[in-house]
Design an enzyme around this catalytic site. Sequence first.
Site, PDB file in Angstrom:
ATOM      1  N   ARG A   1      15.929  -7.688   3.475  1.00  9.80           N
ATOM      2  CA  ARG A   1      16.220  -7.951   2.474  1.00  9.80           C
ATOM      3  C   ARG A   1      16.225  -6.426   1.583  1.00  9.80           C
ATOM      4  NH1 ARG A   1      14.235 -13.379  -0.219  1.00  9.80           N
ATOM      5  NH2 ARG A   1      12.938 -13.048   1.433  1.00  9.80           N
TER       6      ARG A   1
ATOM      7  N   THR B   1       8.851 -15.506  -9.600  1.00 10.43           N
ATOM      8  CA  THR B   1       8.729 -14.268 -10.611  1.00 10.43           C
ATOM      9  C   THR B   1       9.835 -14.691 -11.677  1.00 10.43           C
ATOM     10  OG1 THR B   1       8.067 -13.090  -9.041  1.00 10.43           O
ATOM     11  CG2 THR B   1       8.928 -11.913 -10.688  1.00 10.43           C
TER      12      THR B   1
ATOM     13  N   LEU C   1       0.514   4.932  -2.179  1.00 10.52           N
ATOM     14  CA  LEU C   1       0.922   6.443  -2.243  1.00 10.52           C
ATOM     15  C   LEU C   1       1.473   7.075  -1.104  1.00 10.52           C
ATOM     16  CD1 LEU C   1      -1.698   8.148  -4.556  1.00 10.52           C
ATOM     17  CD2 LEU C   1       0.517   7.506  -5.329  1.00 10.52           C
TER      18      LEU C   1
ATOM     19  N   GLY D   1      11.751  -1.480  -0.755  1.00 12.47           N
ATOM     20  CA  GLY D   1      12.581  -2.372  -0.462  1.00 12.47           C
ATOM     21  C   GLY D   1      12.024  -3.705  -0.521  1.00 12.47           C
TER      22      GLY D   1
ATOM     23  N   VAL E   1       7.390 -18.157  -0.701  1.00 14.43           N
ATOM     24  CA  VAL E   1       6.262 -18.247  -1.636  1.00 14.43           C
ATOM     25  C   VAL E   1       5.879 -19.847  -1.540  1.00 14.43           C
ATOM     26  CG1 VAL E   1       5.510 -18.218  -4.012  1.00 14.43           C
ATOM     27  CG2 VAL E   1       6.934 -16.354  -3.346  1.00 14.43           C
TER      28      VAL E   1
ATOM     29  N   CYS F   1      11.073  -8.281  -3.558  1.00 14.01           N
ATOM     30  CA  CYS F   1      10.482  -8.298  -4.857  1.00 14.01           C
ATOM     31  C   CYS F   1      10.482  -7.147  -5.656  1.00 14.01           C
ATOM     32  CB  CYS F   1       8.967  -8.400  -4.667  1.00 14.01           C
ATOM     33  SG  CYS F   1       8.674 -10.322  -4.315  1.00 14.01           S
TER      34      CYS F   1
HETATM   35  C1  UDX Z   1       5.195  -6.836  -3.173  1.00  9.26           C
HETATM   36  C2  UDX Z   1       3.785  -6.897  -3.807  1.00  9.26           C
HETATM   37  O1  UDX Z   1       3.015  -6.130  -3.092  1.00  9.26           O
HETATM   38  C3  UDX Z   1       3.302  -8.557  -3.848  1.00  9.26           C
HETATM   39  O2  UDX Z   1       2.191  -8.310  -4.663  1.00  9.26           O
HETATM   40  C4  UDX Z   1       4.452  -9.209  -4.537  1.00  9.26           C
HETATM   41  O3  UDX Z   1       3.867 -10.580  -4.655  1.00  9.26           O
HETATM   42  C5  UDX Z   1       5.789  -9.025  -3.867  1.00  9.26           C
HETATM   43  O4  UDX Z   1       6.046  -7.871  -3.789  1.00  9.26           O
HETATM   44  P1  UDX Z   1       6.133  -7.096  -0.671  1.00  9.26           P
HETATM   45  O5  UDX Z   1       7.343  -7.094  -1.082  1.00  9.26           O
HETATM   46  O6  UDX Z   1       5.870  -8.208   0.237  1.00  9.26           O
HETATM   47  O7  UDX Z   1       5.101  -7.335  -1.804  1.00  9.26           O
HETATM   48  O8  UDX Z   1       5.743  -5.604  -0.030  1.00  9.26           O
HETATM   49  P2  UDX Z   1       4.650  -4.493  -0.001  1.00  9.26           P
HETATM   50  O9  UDX Z   1       3.882  -4.438   0.861  1.00  9.26           O
HETATM   51  O10 UDX Z   1       4.209  -4.409  -1.559  1.00  9.26           O
HETATM   52  O11 UDX Z   1       5.834  -3.224   0.021  1.00  9.26           O
HETATM   53  C6  UDX Z   1       7.033  -2.984  -0.780  1.00  9.26           C
HETATM   54  C7  UDX Z   1       7.772  -1.685  -0.314  1.00  9.26           C
HETATM   55  O12 UDX Z   1       7.216  -0.892  -0.479  1.00  9.26           O
HETATM   56  C8  UDX Z   1       8.040  -1.917   1.134  1.00  9.26           C
HETATM   57  O13 UDX Z   1       9.438  -1.381   1.401  1.00  9.26           O
HETATM   58  C9  UDX Z   1       7.185  -0.886   1.650  1.00  9.26           C
HETATM   59  O14 UDX Z   1       7.796   0.000   2.651  1.00  9.26           O
HETATM   60  C10 UDX Z   1       7.359   0.156   0.491  1.00  9.26           C
HETATM   61  N1  UDX Z   1       5.887   1.045   0.218  1.00  9.26           N
HETATM   62  C11 UDX Z   1       4.685   0.338   0.071  1.00  9.26           C
HETATM   63  C12 UDX Z   1       6.131   2.127   0.143  1.00  9.26           C
HETATM   64  O15 UDX Z   1       7.197   2.739   0.422  1.00  9.26           O
HETATM   65  N2  UDX Z   1       4.997   3.078   0.242  1.00  9.26           N
HETATM   66  C13 UDX Z   1       3.724   2.595  -0.045  1.00  9.26           C
HETATM   67  O16 UDX Z   1       2.818   3.165   0.036  1.00  9.26           O
HETATM   68  C14 UDX Z   1       3.763   1.151  -0.110  1.00  9.26           C
END
Ligand code: UDX
Length: 434
Positions: free
Chosen positions: A327, A121, A250, A257, A11, A260
């Site tokens: 992670r 966070t 969705l 994973g 970040v 965050c």
């Molecule tokens: C997230 C938040 O989106 C962001 O706003 C915050 O600041 C940090 O955490 P990030 O962890 O980079 O961002 O990834 P993101 O794109 O949100 O995806 C998180 C996880 O959810 C991934 O493992 C992704 O594969 C999964 N995911 C996402 C799904 O399984 N289905 C979806 O429809 C969307």
Amino acid sequence: MHISIIGSGYVGLVTGACFAELGNHVVCADNDIKKIACLKKGLIPIYEPGLDELIKSNLKKKRLNFTSSIADAVNAGEIIFITVGTPSLENGEADLTGIENVARKIAKNMSGYRLIVEKSTVPVETGAWVKQTVSAYAGKKHKFDVASNPEFLREGQAINDFMHPDRIVLGVESKKAAELLTALYKPLKAPILITDVKSAELIKHASNSFLATKISFINAVSQVCDKVGADVSKVALGMGLDGRIGKDFLNAGLGYGGSCFPKDVDAFIAISEKLGYEFDLLTAVRNINSRQREFFLEKIKNTLWIIKGKTIAVLGVSFKPNTDDIRSSAAVDIIRAIQKEGAKVRVYDPKAMKKAAGALNKTVTFCNDAYSASKGSDCLLVLTDWDEFKELDFLKIKKLLKRPVILDGRNIYDPQEMRKLGFTYESIGRKSKD
Ligand code: UDX
């Protein structure tokens, strides 16, 4: 404006580089001397599309600097962003040692008014603790404000998210703090929401937990789809067309994973419990998320019968595409589980193999591409939805595999097409027969 960023992790680096790109003078600090020495030479410790170029060009223009001295950083910036890590403790609470340390260092080194902004966070009320700590260690020498400005960056598209945010949340307690931060963010032309500090802190937790809830909801629906023979991607589409629901987040799959969502959901459950509220909705979200990985393992067993002694090709190790971050990656959990069952694993990931090599059992074979991973394998698992996996030559893959079996944990292929090509094809919540 003169800005300091304390904590040059993911970040911090993105925030620092983007503020420099907007024309500010930015100093990024970190207590990792080696990391700072590399950054000064333009060597970036993480993979994030576009970050490399942004850091290099702003180093050149002398708008971006790096230091391992927190004191120098505190001196340099009127606005100080705290972006240190807040890892999970065993009980799910966030470890705020790093934040407290930085607050003390700021207190000791302030040379005039400072606006201290928490961007990591953090649990609600951290702002109040930072304020108390700075007051306690700085005395009444200098005025300061504490603000909360949560980040919503997604890995893999963090620069775009920074430059074109849906909203900017500013939790402030003085007019001066509001004015400084509004001026800093003005060039982004995004809606700015000004709140009190505690509400801003909660917006971050509530947003991430809500997105995690959306993912677990659709994953729960995918289980029902599997049982009844419906198609979860069609259900998601039909739901998402309702503007009140929205189509994003969705996608059913192996669950969320990353650095965050798992940590933030845990932390929100822990904070709520501490405040006397049992957030059982989020406990269910967390349980559904981990069960999704177990269900996929069951699918592997139901397809291969015995895993022991089989060679399994794996596409994708990162927790999502366009990042080398592993992670809390579902892929890592699944690889570990099939290894434990006695499988030989052949892995390919476009960016995350170096990190995976450090984390996975040494018996994993890392391959140069999807074809080499498939060669001689009893089946192919797709665990991360990288774009390049969507455009493979499946006739070639079919020839290379010992058996034409694909288990797709991210629903990236059309089940009918894959079956037409002659594959035994399993995905998540799309059991409908041709
Ligand atoms: C997230 C938040 O989106 C962001 O706003 C915050 O600041 C940090 O955490 P990030 O962890 O980079 O961002 O990834 P993101 O794109 O949100 O995806 C998180 C996880 O959810 C991934 O493992 C992704 O594969 C999964 N995911 C996402 C799904 O399984 N289905 C979806 O429809 C969307």
